[in-house]
Design a protein around this motif. Structure first.
Motif, PDB file in Angstrom:
ATOM      1  N   ALA A 124       9.861  -6.153   2.418  1.00 27.06           N
ATOM      2  CA  ALA A 124       8.701  -5.025   2.927  1.00 27.06           C
ATOM      3  C   ALA A 124       7.297  -5.373   2.491  1.00 27.06           C
ATOM      4  O   ALA A 124       7.300  -6.319   1.760  1.00 27.06           O
ATOM      5  CB  ALA A 124       9.418  -3.906   2.310  1.00 27.06           C
ATOM      6  N   SER A 125       6.543  -4.792   3.318  1.00 27.39           N
ATOM      7  CA  SER A 125       5.059  -5.017   2.717  1.00 27.39           C
ATOM      8  C   SER A 125       4.437  -3.767   2.981  1.00 27.39           C
ATOM      9  O   SER A 125       4.746  -2.903   3.907  1.00 27.39           O
ATOM     10  CB  SER A 125       4.434  -6.219   3.695  1.00 27.39           C
ATOM     11  N   ILE A 126       3.527  -3.377   1.939  1.00 27.80           N
ATOM     12  CA  ILE A 126       2.709  -2.337   2.206  1.00 27.80           C
ATOM     13  C   ILE A 126       1.224  -2.620   2.279  1.00 27.80           C
ATOM     14  O   ILE A 126       0.664  -3.235   1.129  1.00 27.80           O
ATOM     15  CB  ILE A 126       3.008  -1.365   0.655  1.00 27.80           C
ATOM     16  N   TRP A 127       0.702  -2.224   3.480  1.00 27.54           N
ATOM     17  CA  TRP A 127      -0.695  -2.778   3.673  1.00 27.54           C
ATOM     18  C   TRP A 127      -1.710  -1.622   3.453  1.00 27.54           C
ATOM     19  O   TRP A 127      -1.420  -0.514   3.850  1.00 27.54           O
ATOM     20  CB  TRP A 127      -0.643  -3.278   5.216  1.00 27.54           C
ATOM     21  N   ALA A 128      -2.715  -2.027   2.987  1.00 31.37           N
ATOM     22  CA  ALA A 128      -3.973  -0.999   2.712  1.00 31.37           C
ATOM     23  C   ALA A 128      -5.230  -1.642   2.955  1.00 31.37           C
ATOM     24  O   ALA A 128      -5.295  -2.985   2.809  1.00 31.37           O
ATOM     25  CB  ALA A 128      -3.563  -0.274   1.299  1.00 31.37           C
ATOM     26  N   SER A 129      -6.167  -0.921   3.274  1.00 31.46           N
ATOM     27  CA  SER A 129      -7.626  -1.683   3.118  1.00 31.46           C
ATOM     28  C   SER A 129      -8.069  -2.187   1.889  1.00 31.46           C
ATOM     29  O   SER A 129      -7.439  -1.720   0.680  1.00 31.46           O
ATOM     30  CB  SER A 129      -8.598  -0.332   3.403  1.00 31.46           C
ATOM     31  N   ASP A 130      -8.737  -3.336   2.086  1.00 34.34           N
ATOM     32  CA  ASP A 130      -9.014  -4.048   0.747  1.00 34.34           C
ATOM     33  C   ASP A 130     -10.147  -3.130  -0.075  1.00 34.34           C
ATOM     34  O   ASP A 130     -10.053  -3.700  -1.304  1.00 34.34           O
ATOM     35  CB  ASP A 130      -9.731  -5.373   1.093  1.00 34.34           C
ATOM     36  N   ASN A 131     -10.583  -2.259   0.526  1.00 34.30           N
ATOM     37  CA  ASN A 131     -11.507  -1.315  -0.132  1.00 34.30           C
ATOM     38  C   ASN A 131     -11.027   0.030  -0.425  1.00 34.30           C
ATOM     39  O   ASN A 131     -11.648   0.898  -1.085  1.00 34.30           O
ATOM     40  CB  ASN A 131     -12.833  -0.895   0.642  1.00 34.30           C
ATOM     41  N   ALA A 132      -9.529   0.060  -0.401  1.00 33.83           N
ATOM     42  CA  ALA A 132      -8.934   1.368  -0.661  1.00 33.83           C
ATOM     43  C   ALA A 132      -9.126   1.797  -2.237  1.00 33.83           C
ATOM     44  O   ALA A 132      -9.139   0.914  -2.998  1.00 33.83           O
ATOM     45  CB  ALA A 132      -7.578   1.487  -0.277  1.00 33.83           C
ATOM     46  N   ARG A 133      -9.065   3.102  -2.369  1.00 35.42           N
ATOM     47  CA  ARG A 133      -9.138   3.457  -3.840  1.00 35.42           C
ATOM     48  C   ARG A 133      -7.873   3.154  -4.478  1.00 35.42           C
ATOM     49  O   ARG A 133      -6.751   3.202  -3.896  1.00 35.42           O
ATOM     50  CB  ARG A 133      -9.302   4.901  -3.869  1.00 35.42           C
ATOM     51  N   GLY A 134      -7.976   2.494  -5.612  1.00 30.49           N
ATOM     52  CA  GLY A 134      -6.597   2.212  -6.497  1.00 30.49           C
ATOM     53  C   GLY A 134      -6.220   0.828  -6.160  1.00 30.49           C
ATOM     54  O   GLY A 134      -5.125   0.465  -6.898  1.00 30.49           O
ATOM     55  N   ARG A 135      -6.837  -0.024  -5.140  1.00 23.08           N
ATOM     56  CA  ARG A 135      -6.359  -1.308  -4.937  1.00 23.08           C
ATOM     57  C   ARG A 135      -6.312  -2.084  -6.150  1.00 23.08           C
ATOM     58  O   ARG A 135      -5.486  -3.203  -6.318  1.00 23.08           O
ATOM     59  CB  ARG A 135      -7.135  -2.056  -3.824  1.00 23.08           C
ATOM     60  N   ASN A 136      -7.171  -2.167  -6.969  1.00 23.39           N
ATOM     61  CA  ASN A 136      -7.405  -2.932  -8.233  1.00 23.39           C
ATOM     62  C   ASN A 136      -5.972  -2.573  -9.124  1.00 23.39           C
ATOM     63  O   ASN A 136      -6.058  -3.537 -10.283  1.00 23.39           O
ATOM     64  CB  ASN A 136      -8.522  -2.543  -9.087  1.00 23.39           C
ATOM     65  N   GLU A 137      -5.262  -1.746  -8.981  1.00 20.64           N
ATOM     66  CA  GLU A 137      -4.121  -1.220 -10.058  1.00 20.64           C
ATOM     67  C   GLU A 137      -3.013  -2.379  -9.613  1.00 20.64           C
ATOM     68  O   GLU A 137      -2.044  -1.895 -10.591  1.00 20.64           O
ATOM     69  CB  GLU A 137      -3.960   0.084  -9.953  1.00 20.64           C
ATOM     70  N   PHE A 138      -2.685  -3.017  -8.724  1.00 23.51           N
ATOM     71  CA  PHE A 138      -1.621  -3.650  -8.243  1.00 23.51           C
ATOM     72  C   PHE A 138      -1.330  -5.109  -8.634  1.00 23.51           C
ATOM     73  O   PHE A 138      -2.406  -5.786  -8.656  1.00 23.51           O
ATOM     74  CB  PHE A 138      -1.587  -3.609  -6.794  1.00 23.51           C
ATOM     75  N   GLN A 139      -0.132  -5.281  -9.338  1.00 18.68           N
ATOM     76  CA  GLN A 139       0.123  -6.587  -9.793  1.00 18.68           C
ATOM     77  C   GLN A 139       0.126  -7.557  -8.761  1.00 18.68           C
ATOM     78  O   GLN A 139      -0.402  -8.740  -9.399  1.00 18.68           O
ATOM     79  CB  GLN A 139       1.593  -6.489 -10.601  1.00 18.68           C
ATOM     80  N   GLY A 140       0.626  -7.395  -7.879  1.00 21.95           N
ATOM     81  CA  GLY A 140       0.606  -8.419  -6.877  1.00 21.95           C
ATOM     82  C   GLY A 140      -0.852  -8.929  -6.255  1.00 21.95           C
ATOM     83  O   GLY A 140      -1.100 -10.103  -6.140  1.00 21.95           O
TER      84      GLY A 140
END
Length: 145
Positions: A124-140
């Motif tokens: 599976a993949s979860i795609w979101a904008s590189d500028n989305a709020r919260g992006r900096n919280e992801f381990q991957g």
């Protein structure tokens, strides 16, 4: 994946956290923390389903005024899965990537709000904008920087 759907009761099962024994043992779910964070940051707004293939399903969560949305692709087949999806004209020109870091590469949303999203076979993949709020919280994502 129920964590990212609008329907149903989002929950995490014992086996997701600790794995399961028995005659068909299963490992704990990889990056479960990131799936939970994806629900927290991106599982808002309308759902647009793309259920037109027996081994690859996908949906878009459109987000709302406080939270950005996401595009989810799930494949249980032996080949990678891809879906052409509408994330909304308001995202035209944005660059999106997989918050899990499992699928490499980026997609750019076209002028009509559409892009092709993908995931690996049996993944599976979860795609979101590189500028989305919260992006900096992801381990991957952090692991890839």
């Amino acid at each position: 994946m129920i964590l990212l759907r609008i329907d149903g009761y989002p929950c995490v099962f014992y086996g997701d956290l600790y794995g399961c024994g028995g005659s068909n043992p299963q490992q704990p779910m990889a990056q479960l923390e990131d799936f939970i964070k994806a629900r927290r940051w991106f599982a808002y707004g309308e759902v647009r389903d793309y259920w037109n293939h027996p081994n690859c399903v996908a949906w878009v969560r459109t987000g709302n005024e406080n939270f950005d949305g996401c595009a989810v692709v799930c494949c249980n087949g032996d080949s990678p899965g891809t879906k052409w999806m509408d994330v909304g004209k308001e995202h035209a020109g944005e660059t999106w990537s997989d918050v899990l870091g499992w699928r490499q590469g980026k997609v750019v949303i076209n002028k009509d709000g559409w892009a092709e999203f993908s995931c690996h076979a049996r993944s599976a993949s979860i795609w979101a904008s590189d500028n989305a709020r919260g992006r900096n919280e992801f381990q991957g994502l952090r692991a890839k920087l």
